[in-house]
Design a protein around this motif. Structure first.
Motif, short mmCIF file in Angstrom:
data_model
loop_
_atom_site.label_atom_id
_atom_site.label_comp_id
_atom_site.label_asym_id
_atom_site.label_seq_id
_atom_site.Cartn_x
_atom_site.Cartn_y
_atom_site.Cartn_z
N ARG A 1 -8.98 8.38 11.93
CA ARG A 1 -7.75 7.90 12.55
C ARG A 1 -6.61 8.84 12.15
O ARG A 1 -6.60 9.38 11.04
N MET A 2 -5.70 9.08 13.07
CA MET A 2 -4.56 9.96 12.81
C MET A 2 -3.44 9.10 12.21
O MET A 2 -3.12 8.04 12.75
N LEU A 3 -2.88 9.57 11.11
CA LEU A 3 -1.79 8.84 10.47
C LEU A 3 -0.45 9.37 10.97
O LEU A 3 -0.31 10.54 11.28
N ARG A 4 0.51 8.46 11.03
CA ARG A 4 1.88 8.79 11.43
C ARG A 4 2.82 8.40 10.30
O ARG A 4 2.42 7.74 9.34
N LEU A 5 4.07 8.76 10.45
CA LEU A 5 5.09 8.41 9.49
C LEU A 5 5.10 6.90 9.27
O LEU A 5 5.00 6.13 10.24
N TYR B 1 0.83 -1.20 0.00
CA TYR B 1 0.00 0.00 0.00
C TYR B 1 0.86 1.25 0.00
O TYR B 1 1.96 1.24 0.52
N PRO B 2 0.32 2.35 -0.51
CA PRO B 2 1.03 3.63 -0.39
C PRO B 2 1.23 3.96 1.09
O PRO B 2 0.45 3.53 1.93
N ALA B 3 2.29 4.71 1.37
CA ALA B 3 2.62 5.02 2.76
C ALA B 3 3.01 6.47 2.93
O ALA B 3 3.50 7.11 2.00
N VAL B 4 2.81 6.97 4.15
CA VAL B 4 3.22 8.32 4.52
C VAL B 4 4.74 8.30 4.72
O VAL B 4 5.24 7.56 5.56
N VAL B 5 5.47 9.08 3.91
CA VAL B 5 6.93 9.09 4.01
C VAL B 5 7.47 10.40 4.59
O VAL B 5 8.65 10.49 4.90
N SER B 6 6.62 11.40 4.70
CA SER B 6 7.01 12.67 5.32
C SER B 6 5.75 13.27 5.93
O SER B 6 4.68 13.23 5.32
N LEU B 7 5.91 13.81 7.14
CA LEU B 7 4.74 14.38 7.82
C LEU B 7 5.18 15.50 8.74
O LEU B 7 6.08 15.32 9.57
N LYS B 8 4.56 16.67 8.53
CA LYS B 8 4.76 17.80 9.43
C LYS B 8 3.37 18.22 9.87
O LYS B 8 2.52 18.55 9.04
N GLY B 9 3.09 18.18 11.15
CA GLY B 9 1.77 18.54 11.64
C GLY B 9 0.86 17.31 11.69
O GLY B 9 1.30 16.24 12.09
N LEU C 1 -8.49 11.83 3.17
CA LEU C 1 -7.34 12.39 3.88
C LEU C 1 -7.55 13.87 4.14
O LEU C 1 -8.13 14.57 3.31
N ALA C 2 -7.06 14.34 5.28
CA ALA C 2 -7.17 15.75 5.64
C ALA C 2 -5.91 16.18 6.37
O ALA C 2 -5.48 15.52 7.32
N THR C 3 -5.32 17.28 5.92
CA THR C 3 -4.19 17.87 6.64
C THR C 3 -4.71 19.02 7.49
O THR C 3 -5.68 19.68 7.13
N GLY C 4 -4.04 19.25 8.59
CA GLY C 4 -4.40 20.35 9.47
C GLY C 4 -3.74 21.65 9.02
O GLY C 4 -2.98 21.69 8.05
#
Length: 87
Positions: free
Chosen positions: A21-25, A1-9, A35-38
């Motif tokens: 659900r909150m996603l992490r790196l 599956y696609p994955a989160v590779v960078s996250l700020k916030g 998906l929603a960014t803050g």
């Protein structure tokens, strides 16, 4: 599956009729996720072929099954994204 590779916030995901659900790196992004960014948040999602999707602050999009046509697998309805396709 696609994955989160960078996250700020913050980056949240929600399946239809499911809790947010909150996603992490390194977390997987599932087909059908909304998906929603803050505020002041950005995320980069890497596809299995190495292509990336950068999601900018205050953005909302639906992530669907990958297809040959990007309009079929990403539906941006608020904010902005930047897509880098590898062939």
């Amino acid at each position: 599956y696609p994955a989160v590779v960078s996250l700020k916030g913050t980056l949240s995901a929600r399946q239809p009729r499911a809790d947010v659900r909150m996603l992490r790196l390194h977390d997987a992004v599932m087909p059908g996720d909304e998906l929603a960014t803050g505020e002041n948040s950005e995320a980069v999602i890497r596809m299995s072929d190495g292509s990336t999707v950068r999601v900018f602050p205050d953005s909302r999009l639906i992530f669907n099954e990958q297809s040959a046509d990007i309009r079929e697998w990403l539906h941006l309805w608020l904010g902005s994204i930047k897509v880098h396709i590898l062939k």
